[in-house]
Design a protein around this motif. Structure first.
Motif, PDB file in Angstrom:
ATOM      1  N   ALA A 132       0.631  -1.188  -0.205  1.00 38.62           N
ATOM      2  CA  ALA A 132       0.020   0.119   0.331  1.00 38.62           C
ATOM      3  C   ALA A 132       0.869   1.079  -0.462  1.00 38.62           C
ATOM      4  O   ALA A 132       0.417   2.381  -0.371  1.00 38.62           O
ATOM      5  N   TYR A 133       1.824   1.271   0.139  1.00 37.03           N
ATOM      6  CA  TYR A 133       3.063   1.965  -0.181  1.00 37.03           C
ATOM      7  C   TYR A 133       3.405   2.464  -0.929  1.00 37.03           C
ATOM      8  O   TYR A 133       3.539   3.979  -1.081  1.00 37.03           O
ATOM      9  N   ALA A 134       3.410   1.833  -2.058  1.00 37.79           N
ATOM     10  CA  ALA A 134       4.325   2.159  -3.276  1.00 37.79           C
ATOM     11  C   ALA A 134       3.625   3.168  -3.921  1.00 37.79           C
ATOM     12  O   ALA A 134       4.285   4.136  -4.485  1.00 37.79           O
ATOM     13  N   PRO A 135       2.093   3.162  -4.462  1.00 40.41           N
ATOM     14  CA  PRO A 135       1.351   4.745  -5.196  1.00 40.41           C
ATOM     15  C   PRO A 135       2.331   5.777  -4.314  1.00 40.41           C
ATOM     16  O   PRO A 135       2.133   6.950  -5.051  1.00 40.41           O
ATOM     17  N   HIS A 136       2.270   5.705  -2.838  1.00 38.67           N
ATOM     18  CA  HIS A 136       2.656   7.063  -1.926  1.00 38.67           C
ATOM     19  C   HIS A 136       3.770   7.400  -2.208  1.00 38.67           C
ATOM     20  O   HIS A 136       4.530   8.651  -2.934  1.00 38.67           O
ATOM     21  N   VAL A 137       5.099   6.417  -2.727  1.00 39.77           N
ATOM     22  CA  VAL A 137       6.431   6.701  -3.263  1.00 39.77           C
ATOM     23  C   VAL A 137       6.839   7.054  -4.726  1.00 39.77           C
ATOM     24  O   VAL A 137       7.005   7.854  -4.390  1.00 39.77           O
ATOM     25  N   ALA A 138       6.128   6.268  -4.959  1.00 43.47           N
ATOM     26  CA  ALA A 138       5.891   6.970  -6.875  1.00 43.47           C
ATOM     27  C   ALA A 138       5.072   8.501  -6.686  1.00 43.47           C
ATOM     28  O   ALA A 138       5.953   9.504  -7.262  1.00 43.47           O
ATOM     29  N   ARG A 139       4.405   9.005  -6.204  1.00 41.22           N
ATOM     30  CA  ARG A 139       4.044  10.291  -6.586  1.00 41.22           C
ATOM     31  C   ARG A 139       4.479  10.972  -5.937  1.00 41.22           C
ATOM     32  O   ARG A 139       5.005  11.669  -5.787  1.00 41.22           O
ATOM     33  N   ALA A 140       5.925  10.814  -4.398  1.00 42.74           N
ATOM     34  CA  ALA A 140       6.979  11.875  -4.245  1.00 42.74           C
ATOM     35  C   ALA A 140       7.663  12.521  -4.930  1.00 42.74           C
ATOM     36  O   ALA A 140       8.285  12.979  -4.840  1.00 42.74           O
ATOM     37  N   PHE A 163     -16.045   0.039  -1.991  1.00 42.98           N
ATOM     38  CA  PHE A 163     -15.143   0.875  -0.664  1.00 42.98           C
ATOM     39  C   PHE A 163     -15.526   2.594  -1.522  1.00 42.98           C
ATOM     40  O   PHE A 163     -15.670   3.380  -1.247  1.00 42.98           O
ATOM     41  N   HIS A 164     -17.068   2.489  -2.188  1.00 41.28           N
ATOM     42  CA  HIS A 164     -17.867   3.692  -2.773  1.00 41.28           C
ATOM     43  C   HIS A 164     -19.354   3.213  -2.595  1.00 41.28           C
ATOM     44  O   HIS A 164     -19.717   3.335  -3.928  1.00 41.28           O
ATOM     45  N   GLY A 165     -19.454   2.789  -1.472  1.00 45.09           N
ATOM     46  CA  GLY A 165     -20.668   2.876  -0.984  1.00 45.09           C
ATOM     47  C   GLY A 165     -21.592   2.112  -1.036  1.00 45.09           C
ATOM     48  O   GLY A 165     -22.849   2.326  -1.266  1.00 45.09           O
ATOM     49  N   HIS A 166     -21.209   0.642  -1.155  1.00 45.60           N
ATOM     50  CA  HIS A 166     -21.606  -0.021  -1.237  1.00 45.60           C
ATOM     51  C   HIS A 166     -20.959  -1.532  -0.269  1.00 45.60           C
ATOM     52  O   HIS A 166     -21.325  -3.188  -0.448  1.00 45.60           O
ATOM     53  N   ASP A 167     -20.494  -1.368   0.825  1.00 50.12           N
ATOM     54  CA  ASP A 167     -19.800  -1.996   1.370  1.00 50.12           C
ATOM     55  C   ASP A 167     -20.800  -2.626   2.597  1.00 50.12           C
ATOM     56  O   ASP A 167     -21.388  -4.078   3.198  1.00 50.12           O
ATOM     57  N   GLU A 168     -22.122  -1.679   2.770  1.00 48.12           N
ATOM     58  CA  GLU A 168     -23.674  -2.514   3.952  1.00 48.12           C
ATOM     59  C   GLU A 168     -24.012  -3.376   2.958  1.00 48.12           C
ATOM     60  O   GLU A 168     -24.348  -4.989   3.204  1.00 48.12           O
ATOM     61  N   VAL A 169     -24.568  -3.454   1.900  1.00 42.61           N
ATOM     62  CA  VAL A 169     -26.105  -4.029   0.649  1.00 42.61           C
ATOM     63  C   VAL A 169     -24.227  -5.766   0.461  1.00 42.61           C
ATOM     64  O   VAL A 169     -25.196  -6.654   1.241  1.00 42.61           O
ATOM     65  N   LEU A 170     -23.469  -5.508   0.316  1.00 32.52           N
ATOM     66  CA  LEU A 170     -22.026  -5.730   0.372  1.00 32.52           C
ATOM     67  C   LEU A 170     -22.352  -7.352   1.612  1.00 32.52           C
ATOM     68  O   LEU A 170     -22.103  -8.868   1.179  1.00 32.52           O
ATOM     69  N   LEU A 216      -6.339  -3.405   1.661  1.00 35.80           N
ATOM     70  CA  LEU A 216      -6.963  -2.789   0.445  1.00 35.80           C
ATOM     71  C   LEU A 216      -7.795  -1.685   0.704  1.00 35.80           C
ATOM     72  O   LEU A 216      -8.729  -0.766  -1.144  1.00 35.80           O
ATOM     73  N   ARG A 217      -8.774  -1.473   1.835  1.00 35.83           N
ATOM     74  CA  ARG A 217      -9.141   0.567   2.099  1.00 35.83           C
ATOM     75  C   ARG A 217      -8.408   1.424   1.660  1.00 35.83           C
ATOM     76  O   ARG A 217      -8.551   2.345   0.906  1.00 35.83           O
ATOM     77  N   ASP A 218      -6.887   0.613   1.587  1.00 38.48           N
ATOM     78  CA  ASP A 218      -6.027   2.187   1.674  1.00 38.48           C
ATOM     79  C   ASP A 218      -5.178   1.969   0.556  1.00 38.48           C
ATOM     80  O   ASP A 218      -5.880   3.434  -0.329  1.00 38.48           O
ATOM     81  N   LEU A 219      -5.041   0.579  -0.979  1.00 38.76           N
ATOM     82  CA  LEU A 219      -5.145   0.827  -1.534  1.00 38.76           C
ATOM     83  C   LEU A 219      -6.071   1.604  -2.362  1.00 38.76           C
ATOM     84  O   LEU A 219      -5.754   2.526  -3.662  1.00 38.76           O
ATOM     85  N   PHE A 220      -8.228   1.536  -2.497  1.00 37.57           N
ATOM     86  CA  PHE A 220      -8.700   2.534  -3.938  1.00 37.57           C
ATOM     87  C   PHE A 220      -8.867   3.297  -2.795  1.00 37.57           C
ATOM     88  O   PHE A 220      -8.925   4.190  -3.510  1.00 37.57           O
ATOM     89  N   ALA A 221      -8.320   3.843  -1.661  1.00 37.24           N
ATOM     90  CA  ALA A 221      -8.500   5.886  -1.387  1.00 37.24           C
ATOM     91  C   ALA A 221      -6.917   6.117  -2.074  1.00 37.24           C
ATOM     92  O   ALA A 221      -7.417   7.053  -3.140  1.00 37.24           O
ATOM     93  N   ALA A 222      -6.315   5.185  -2.126  1.00 39.12           N
ATOM     94  CA  ALA A 222      -5.195   5.846  -3.262  1.00 39.12           C
ATOM     95  C   ALA A 222      -4.972   5.979  -4.564  1.00 39.12           C
ATOM     96  O   ALA A 222      -4.848   6.661  -5.656  1.00 39.12           O
TER      97      ALA A 222
END
Length: 474
Positions: A132-140, A163-170, A216-222
């Motif tokens: 999960a840290y990889a995209p942050h390093v790339a951006r830096a 992670f975009h509004g369907h967590d409860e139904v899933l 996974l939450r961190d990934l999709f936030a990135a």
């Protein structure tokens, strides 16, 4: 006035950042090798955690030494803070994210700096989903970062919607005791609870696998923060057409199936001790065509004693020869105690084996699998029908693809403890291995999907075109 000729564009240099798990390393190495083959001017440097690098190259003078494989891919490790390997039983999971993020950011940045100092500046980072840290390093460092999704596109779509509004139904569907409960997500067919990846069923931070959901939450936030919307996916267009179009916010680029080009491919890594290949291949040579049941539940799953016994009894009941790659097999164990009417051993049990070589052997007629995506794609490309016995993470969705979408196998029913019982295993094996219409139909579908997979990666195929475009510079 003469126009100045613009300087030539720098050759693409891809830095692959991959977690030290065999199921992630293999498809990433295969993609790296194919990029090198597709675009001769491209460079690829592969960086996994020190613990994985040591196991990949045990003969290096020092564990941090750079290595180069036969495909021309360079390997330089970085540290995730667990240089001896991460063991949740020893280290716990509470501090993993913070420790890995801190160590990964620092040491991966150092790798980028070292490559630049050596005259090999990175132009693009490609990363798998647990770093999960990889995209942050790339951006830096001002680098484009592209996720390489090594699971089905359907799973990517389910997670995106989670992670975009369907967590409860899933979560509600995944935990519904009604086997016919289904969830309707944008762009996807209705998915029953047993077709959903297991992570969406997690509702408490106390859950044993909550760390996976958190990463996974961190990934999709990135991903939401990235400027690039391209995601490279290890699948092919004919297999998941709906899923590939179901998340219009991203361009899902198919490059699969990523399997070894041949048995000697340098892009195949075994982090586990292989048994004597000659012994089990010689044994297979003695068996008739399509007569052997091959069984493997992958590199991560620790099978409990009850499941082992049920599988053993179910295989014995079929009366068919079997080869079982079972990590927990006792030291020195070779043949199972079961024997046929003439006293010959019915099955062979090994610690670990070259799976592609086994599946490619003409004696193998059926693959009993946990439905890991790599194993499934290997089986698809070779044309071996499957008995799907999914356990966790993406495997329930993969089993749905095998059974309900491709019809290239049958899905075993599990009991309340997640165990496939002996009678059910026997039923599934016979459905594929017998001489009736059902078996003929499954084998025909397996052959059909083999040809579709071949078409995707052949010159001019959908995945080959996508790969060539990506390799020339994302």
């Amino acid at each position: 006035m003469a126009m100045e000729t613009p300087p030539p564009a720098a050759a693409p240099h891809f830095l692959f950042v991959v977690s030290a798990v065999q199921g992630h390393i293999n498809p990433a190495r295969r993609l790296a090798a194919r990029i090198m083959a597709s675009e001769p001017s491209a460079r690829v440097t592969f960086s996994t955690a020190v613990s994985g690098h040591r196991r990949m190259f045990p003969s290096l003078a020092s564990p941090e030494q750079e290595a180069v494989d036969a495909a021309g891919v360079s390997f330089i490790p970085h540290s995730d803070g667990y240089d001896e390997g991460f063991d949740p039983k020893v280290h716990g999971t509470g501090n993993y994210k913070a420790r890995a993020h801190a160590a990964g950011k620092e040491t991966l940045s150092a790798v980028i700096a070292v490559l630049a100092a050596r005259g090999r500046p990175v132009t693009c980072m490609v990363y798998t989903f647990l770093v999960a840290y990889a995209p942050h390093v790339a951006r830096a460092h001002g680098l484009p970062a592209v996720l390489y999704w090594i699971q089905p596109a359907t799973v990517f779509a389910v997670y995106y919607h989670y992670f975009h509004g369907h967590d409860e139904v899933l979560a509600s569907c995944a935990n519904d005791p009604d086997p016919d409960a289904a969830v309707h997500l944008p762009g996807l067919p209705p998915l029953k609870s047993d077709a959903l990846p297991s992570a969406v069923s997690i509702t408490s931070p106390e859950h044993h696998y909550y760390l996976l959901l958190d990463l996974l939450r961190d990934l999709f936030a990135a991903l939401d923060e990235e400027l690039t919307t391209k995601v490279v996916v290890n699948t092919f267009d004919a297999l998941e057409p709906d899923a590939l179009r179901s998340v219009p916010q991203f361009e899902l680029v198919t490059v699969g199936p990523m399997v070894p080009v041949d048995e000697s491919s340098p892009s195949n890594t075994d982090l586990f001790r292989l048994d004597d290949t000659k012994a089990f291949m010689d044994w297979l040579d003695t068996k008739p065509a399509r007569s052997v049941v091959y069984v493997s539940f992958g590199s991560l799953l620790q099978m409990n004693k009850r499941q082992e016994e049920e599988i053993r009894r179910g295989l014995e009941a079929t009366g068919r020869p079997y080869l079982w790659a079972r990590k927990r097999a006792g030291e020195g164990e070779t043949f199972d105690s079961a024997a046929d009417g003439e006293g010959r051993a019915q099955g062979m049990v090994v610690q670990w084996c070259d799976q592609v070589k086994v599946l490619s052997h003409p004696a193998v007629g059926c693959f009993v699998t946990h439905c890991g995506w790599n194993s499934t794609l290997e089986s698809v490309t070779i044309g071996v029908p499957m008995v799907a016995v999914p356990q966790w993470t993406d495997q329930p969705t993969v089993a749905w693809l095998v059974d309900a979408c491709m019809h290239a196998g049958v899905r075993a029913r599990l009991d309340g403890e997640g165990v496939v019982e002996r009678d059910e295993l026997q039923r599934c094996v016979e459905t594929i291995m017998a001489d009736g219409d059902a078996a003929t139909g499954v084998r025909a579908q397996a052959e059909l999907w083999k040809h579709r997979a071949e078409e995707a990666v052949a010159l001019g195929g959908s995945s080959e075109r996508s790969l060539r475009s990506f390799a020339s510079g994302p």
